[in-house]
Design a protein around this motif. Sequence first.
Motif, mmCIF file in Angstrom:
data_model
loop_
_atom_site.group_PDB
_atom_site.id
_atom_site.type_symbol
_atom_site.label_atom_id
_atom_site.label_comp_id
_atom_site.label_asym_id
_atom_site.label_seq_id
_atom_site.Cartn_x
_atom_site.Cartn_y
_atom_site.Cartn_z
ATOM 1 N N SER A 10 11.606 -28.854 -43.448
ATOM 2 C CA SER A 10 12.894 -28.286 -43.071
ATOM 3 C C SER A 10 14.023 -29.313 -43.151
ATOM 4 C CB SER A 10 12.830 -27.703 -41.661
ATOM 5 O OG SER A 10 14.094 -27.196 -41.286
ATOM 6 N N ILE A 11 14.872 -29.151 -44.153
ATOM 7 C CA ILE A 11 16.020 -30.048 -44.326
ATOM 8 C C ILE A 11 17.002 -29.865 -43.180
ATOM 9 C CG2 ILE A 11 17.971 -30.621 -45.834
ATOM 10 C CD1 ILE A 11 16.260 -29.591 -48.191
ATOM 11 N N TYR A 12 17.340 -28.612 -42.913
ATOM 12 C CA TYR A 12 18.348 -28.295 -41.906
ATOM 13 C C TYR A 12 17.957 -28.810 -40.520
ATOM 14 C CZ TYR A 12 21.243 -25.536 -38.719
ATOM 15 O OH TYR A 12 22.095 -25.147 -37.721
ATOM 16 N N HIS A 13 16.703 -28.596 -40.107
ATOM 17 C CA HIS A 13 16.295 -28.975 -38.762
ATOM 18 C C HIS A 13 16.289 -30.491 -38.562
ATOM 19 C CE1 HIS A 13 14.774 -24.784 -38.583
ATOM 20 N NE2 HIS A 13 15.202 -24.895 -37.357
ATOM 21 N N LEU A 14 15.891 -31.242 -39.575
ATOM 22 C CA LEU A 14 15.915 -32.696 -39.449
ATOM 23 C C LEU A 14 17.347 -33.206 -39.364
ATOM 24 C CD1 LEU A 14 14.697 -35.479 -39.365
ATOM 25 C CD2 LEU A 14 14.457 -35.432 -41.855
ATOM 26 N N LEU A 15 18.216 -32.695 -40.223
ATOM 27 C CA LEU A 15 19.609 -33.121 -40.196
ATOM 28 C C LEU A 15 20.270 -32.740 -38.872
ATOM 29 C CD1 LEU A 15 20.662 -32.233 -43.853
ATOM 30 C CD2 LEU A 15 20.304 -34.516 -42.908
ATOM 31 N N SER A 16 19.946 -31.565 -38.353
ATOM 32 C CA SER A 16 20.489 -31.138 -37.060
ATOM 33 C C SER A 16 20.046 -32.083 -35.956
ATOM 34 C CB SER A 16 20.035 -29.711 -36.724
ATOM 35 O OG SER A 16 20.558 -28.779 -37.642
ATOM 36 N N LYS A 220 9.432 -20.219 -30.624
ATOM 37 C CA LYS A 220 9.008 -19.284 -31.656
ATOM 38 C C LYS A 220 10.193 -18.820 -32.479
ATOM 39 C CE LYS A 220 6.798 -14.779 -32.346
ATOM 40 N NZ LYS A 220 6.421 -13.508 -31.707
ATOM 41 N N GLY A 221 10.085 -18.947 -33.794
ATOM 42 C CA GLY A 221 11.097 -18.460 -34.722
ATOM 43 C C GLY A 221 10.369 -17.945 -35.943
ATOM 44 N N ARG A 222 10.683 -18.514 -37.093
ATOM 45 C CA ARG A 222 9.898 -18.196 -38.287
ATOM 46 C C ARG A 222 8.506 -18.776 -38.171
ATOM 47 N NH1 ARG A 222 14.031 -19.202 -43.425
ATOM 48 N NH2 ARG A 222 15.522 -17.560 -42.889
ATOM 49 N N GLY A 223 8.419 -19.866 -37.434
ATOM 50 C CA GLY A 223 7.128 -20.488 -37.151
ATOM 51 C C GLY A 223 6.984 -20.635 -35.651
ATOM 52 N N ILE A 224 6.048 -21.464 -35.229
ATOM 53 C CA ILE A 224 5.833 -21.678 -33.796
ATOM 54 C C ILE A 224 5.615 -23.160 -33.528
ATOM 55 C CG2 ILE A 224 3.318 -21.332 -33.889
ATOM 56 C CD1 ILE A 224 3.604 -19.848 -31.182
ATOM 57 N N SER A 225 6.200 -23.645 -32.426
ATOM 58 C CA SER A 225 6.037 -25.043 -32.015
ATOM 59 C C SER A 225 5.670 -25.081 -30.540
ATOM 60 C CB SER A 225 7.329 -25.833 -32.247
ATOM 61 O OG SER A 225 7.643 -25.901 -33.618
ATOM 62 N N PHE A 226 5.027 -26.171 -30.140
ATOM 63 C CA PHE A 226 4.581 -26.347 -28.765
ATOM 64 C C PHE A 226 5.108 -27.684 -28.248
ATOM 65 C CE2 PHE A 226 1.624 -23.720 -31.053
ATOM 66 C CZ PHE A 226 1.333 -22.676 -30.174
ATOM 67 N N VAL A 227 5.705 -27.674 -27.059
ATOM 68 C CA VAL A 227 6.213 -28.891 -26.424
ATOM 69 C C VAL A 227 5.392 -29.120 -25.168
ATOM 70 C CG1 VAL A 227 8.230 -30.069 -25.489
ATOM 71 C CG2 VAL A 227 8.521 -28.343 -27.288
ATOM 72 N N GLU A 238 0.769 -28.029 -37.653
ATOM 73 C CA GLU A 238 0.284 -29.411 -37.641
ATOM 74 C C GLU A 238 -1.140 -29.498 -37.093
ATOM 75 O OE1 GLU A 238 3.002 -32.729 -36.499
ATOM 76 O OE2 GLU A 238 4.360 -31.104 -35.963
ATOM 77 N N VAL A 239 -1.522 -28.530 -36.274
ATOM 78 C CA VAL A 239 -2.865 -28.551 -35.687
ATOM 79 C C VAL A 239 -3.713 -27.386 -36.204
ATOM 80 C CG1 VAL A 239 -2.226 -29.813 -33.617
ATOM 81 C CG2 VAL A 239 -2.001 -27.324 -33.636
ATOM 82 N N GLY A 240 -3.270 -26.787 -37.316
ATOM 83 C CA GLY A 240 -4.077 -25.754 -37.949
ATOM 84 C C GLY A 240 -3.867 -24.345 -37.451
ATOM 85 N N PHE A 241 -2.850 -24.134 -36.605
ATOM 86 C CA PHE A 241 -2.593 -22.800 -36.066
ATOM 87 C C PHE A 241 -1.127 -22.424 -36.283
ATOM 88 C CE2 PHE A 241 -6.391 -23.972 -33.570
ATOM 89 C CZ PHE A 241 -7.178 -22.856 -33.815
ATOM 90 N N SER A 242 -0.825 -21.942 -37.471
ATOM 91 C CA SER A 242 0.523 -21.461 -37.771
ATOM 92 C C SER A 242 0.752 -20.146 -37.036
ATOM 93 C CB SER A 242 0.679 -21.242 -39.272
ATOM 94 O OG SER A 242 -0.201 -20.214 -39.703
ATOM 95 N N LEU A 243 2.012 -19.708 -36.960
ATOM 96 C CA LEU A 243 2.330 -18.446 -36.297
ATOM 97 C C LEU A 243 1.617 -17.281 -36.978
ATOM 98 C CD1 LEU A 243 3.876 -16.823 -34.192
ATOM 99 C CD2 LEU A 243 5.841 -16.778 -35.750
ATOM 100 N N THR A 244 1.602 -17.290 -38.309
ATOM 101 C CA THR A 244 0.930 -16.222 -39.058
ATOM 102 C C THR A 244 -0.547 -16.152 -38.688
ATOM 103 O OG1 THR A 244 2.454 -16.514 -40.914
ATOM 104 C CG2 THR A 244 0.387 -15.359 -41.360
ATOM 105 N N LYS A 245 -1.177 -17.310 -38.574
ATOM 106 C CA LYS A 245 -2.606 -17.347 -38.249
ATOM 107 C C LYS A 245 -2.858 -16.879 -36.821
ATOM 108 C CE LYS A 245 -6.628 -20.382 -38.466
ATOM 109 N NZ LYS A 245 -7.121 -21.726 -38.827
ATOM 110 N N ILE A 246 -2.005 -17.307 -35.898
ATOM 111 C CA ILE A 246 -2.151 -16.893 -34.497
ATOM 112 C C ILE A 246 -2.024 -15.377 -34.374
ATOM 113 C CG2 ILE A 246 -1.003 -16.949 -32.236
ATOM 114 C CD1 ILE A 246 -0.388 -19.926 -32.798
#
Length: 334
Positions: A10-16, A220-227, A238-246
Amino acid sequence: MIGHVSIGASIYHLLSYVLEDKKELSEEKKLALAASDHLQHSERAEVLEYNKCFGNKYELTEQFKDVSKLSSRIEKTMLHLSLRLAPGEQLTKAQLTDMGRACAKAFGVADHQYICVLHKDTKEQHIHVAANRVGFDGKVATDSNSYKRMAELCRKLEKQCGLQQVLSPRKFLSATDRQLPRHDSRKEKLKADIQQTLKQTSSYPAFEKQMKGLGYKILKGRGISFVDDKKVKFKGSEVGFSLTKIERILSLQQQLDAKRASQKNERLDDSATRTNNFKSAKSQQFNHETSFESVEKQITGLLGQLLTPEYTSDYRDPELIRQPKKKRKPGMRH
């Protein structure tokens, strides 16, 4: 000095991230933190250098995207480098800019698009370099041996600038922070927690509630992240469980639950029918159970496959692994 290197799609997210304040902080919270720690939490980012690019995050994103299209063989086109000085050390902006250039050169992006940004919200000075791995010639900067290259670069810059040599990054952590799991340990824990939660739930709301109960914040958006509870963020992929897979796993769990509920109701119906026609009911029950067991076995098999994460800690982009060419013996014809 401690260095960090990563790649992303993601270009946008890193720059943001490198150009803006922390999104979880309100303006009131920024002012309160600034008053307590005397750091700059509002407008924390100062661009030290634009290299072959210009503008705000939106303009930069479009420029990076245009150049990224010159190579279609990789997905993760962004390179994120950061350098953090040891506590008490201070360099001029000119020196920090030179460090950013040294970083870009060490990772093969000196002639690529990149920005070097100074963040002012921590006691230790630190800079970020957000670079396009794809050059104007369409060639891609490799990320192989990235941790080794970063360590060598840090030791070199420490000598050049007369800084402390940090042979171990954990040397400058507090006693409490040293006890925290390392980055990969956190990934393994997250992977295990997701896996266990998916086995116990069959709907997304239930999955999210249970993960929050384990101390995770879900993005949760287009993908999923955990904090996690220490504000360390990981993408599910990154840990093998994308939103689509979940979502696929939860869908199969729902199907399995529905099949089991249906089987339970059919058994009740069969029990009532058995009093009228024992032989016919027994034959019908056997057929239902055989059909259910077949479907349950198929669904359970798929679940087992999906619950095995694809993540491996030593993953390398196959597109970046070049096979060595065999040398031809003298006198051999094509």
